[in-house]
Design a protein around this motif. Structure first.
Motif, short mmCIF file in Angstrom:
data_model
loop_
_atom_site.label_atom_id
_atom_site.label_comp_id
_atom_site.label_asym_id
_atom_site.label_seq_id
_atom_site.Cartn_x
_atom_site.Cartn_y
_atom_site.Cartn_z
N ILE A 42 0.82 -1.27 0.09
CA ILE A 42 0.08 0.08 -0.11
C ILE A 42 0.89 1.32 0.01
CG2 ILE A 42 -1.59 1.44 1.29
CD1 ILE A 42 -2.94 -1.29 2.20
N HIS A 46 0.66 4.16 -2.75
CA HIS A 46 0.32 5.30 -2.38
C HIS A 46 1.16 6.37 -2.96
CE1 HIS A 46 -1.38 8.09 1.02
NE2 HIS A 46 -1.49 8.47 -0.05
N LEU A 56 -6.71 9.57 -3.42
CA LEU A 56 -7.50 8.36 -2.75
C LEU A 56 -7.42 8.35 -1.29
CD1 LEU A 56 -6.55 5.64 -5.17
CD2 LEU A 56 -8.70 6.92 -5.18
N ILE A 58 -6.33 6.50 0.92
CA ILE A 58 -5.46 5.64 1.28
C ILE A 58 -4.82 5.79 2.72
CG2 ILE A 58 -3.43 4.31 0.94
CD1 ILE A 58 -3.71 4.45 -2.15
N VAL A 61 -5.82 4.05 5.97
CA VAL A 61 -5.76 2.71 6.30
C VAL A 61 -4.61 2.68 7.11
CG1 VAL A 61 -4.37 1.94 4.20
CG2 VAL A 61 -6.00 0.31 5.37
N TYR A 62 -3.72 3.40 7.20
CA TYR A 62 -2.35 3.21 7.73
C TYR A 62 -2.58 3.02 9.28
CZ TYR A 62 -0.11 4.72 3.35
OH TYR A 62 0.15 4.79 2.05
N LEU A 90 -12.43 4.51 6.58
CA LEU A 90 -11.73 4.15 5.30
C LEU A 90 -12.99 3.89 4.19
CD1 LEU A 90 -9.45 3.49 3.26
CD2 LEU A 90 -9.25 1.31 3.81
N LEU A 94 -14.19 5.88 1.30
CA LEU A 94 -14.30 5.14 0.01
C LEU A 94 -15.49 5.21 -0.91
CD1 LEU A 94 -11.95 3.71 -1.64
CD2 LEU A 94 -12.58 1.56 -0.71
#
Length: 298
Positions: A42, A46, A56, A58, A61-62, A90, A94
């Motif tokens: 990811i 990214h 996005l 993204i 999610v981290y 997320l 999304l």
């Protein structure tokens, strides 16, 4: 056959028993290694998206992924409901992206940036707080230190992400674009993951080799050898320690309170094997037991 690990690990963590591909991946790499690989992938994707000015959600999610890595390092249960709960931010953003791929960001710019900042700060701080109390209680010190380093990088990324937010909202003038620093921290995180995977494999190879120099000078009494053999067998069969996909010689030594070189001596001389072959025998026997019992966890 070294990788014939009990698939109860699947239910212990995410309860995805129906995925054959996931089963095979966990057997080979362990859940901890699998999530690290996902984290690394990811990060790579990214960085490419940022460089191509593609936005996005993204970053959301981290934090959860870091939390899952931390839990996996402790062999703690994380069920599917908990996973979905942590991924709710997320999933929410999304959905907004899927509804309007080009216009979603300007519409939810402020709440999105605040959510990212909170997640990038909250999860790493939680991990750093918890891990500070665990290093003296677990044998996997190197693993905990690795997760701590990722968390520290997460805190640093959150700080510069906050500067990026203020820069966009208040149009501040920085000598260096905070986004460039965030990208640098992401690349450093990728390097840290590569370093950890490499050193872990090197350590495992070293543990698999006979400790010749140390074993030559050992002269354990027969009573001591028998006591150690019974204790190791009791731990492996009674507590099923072999189900841990990341079990190492050092970890077993700390858990059993037996010197590492004594365990190697017994396995190499009395049992005429090496650590990973000896470990595989328990896993194979357990797999056969599951097959004979007709369970669907294999």
């Amino acid at each position: 056959m070294q990788n014939d690990v009990n698939q109860d690990l699947l239910t212990v963590f995410f309860e995805y028993k129906d995925s054959a591909m996931l089963n095979r991946a966990i057997k080979r790499y362990g859940l901890f290694g699998l999530i690290i690989g996902l984290f690394f992938s990811i990060l790579c994707i990214h960085v490419i998206l940022i460089l191509n000015v593609i936005i996005l959600p993204i970053p959301l999610v981290y934090g959860p992924l870091l939390f899952f890595i931390f839990k996996a390092s402790l062999q703690e249960r994380v069920d599917a409901g908990t996973v979905l709960l942590h991924l709710t931010p997320l999933i929410s953003f999304l959905i907004l992206f899927l509804l309007d791929p080009t216009g979603w960001y300007p519409e939810v710019h402020v709440p999105y940036m605040l959510t990212v900042f909170c997640l990038l700060t909250g999860y790493p701080v939680y991990i750093l707080f918890k891990s500070s109390k665990l290093k003296s209680e677990t044998a996997e010190v190197n693993k905990i230190l690795f997760v701590e380093n990722l968390a520290l990088l997460g805190v640093a990324a959150a700080f510069f992400f906050g500067l990026l937010f203020f820069n966009e909202v208040m149009h501040l003038d920085f000598d260096v674009n905070p986004l460039f620093v965030v990208i640098a921290l992401m690349i450093i995180s990728m390097g840290l993951i590569v370093w950890y995977i490499y050193t872990s494999r090197v350590d495992k190879k070293k543990e698999a080799l006979p400790l010749v120099d140390e074993l030559v000078h050992l002269n354990l009494a027969r009573e001591t050898i028998e006591f150690y053999k019974e204790k190791l067998n009791s731990i492996m069969e009674g507590e099923q320690l072999f189900l841990d996909a990341n079990l190492s010689l050092e970890g077993l030594s700390v858990y059993a309170n037996i010197p590492k070189h004594h365990i190697s001596y017994i396995i190499n001389t009395s049992l005429e094997s090496n650590f990973y072959e000896w470990l595989a025998k328990y896993r194979i026997a357990y797999s056969i037991q599951l097959l004979n019992s007709g369970t669907d966890n294999l």
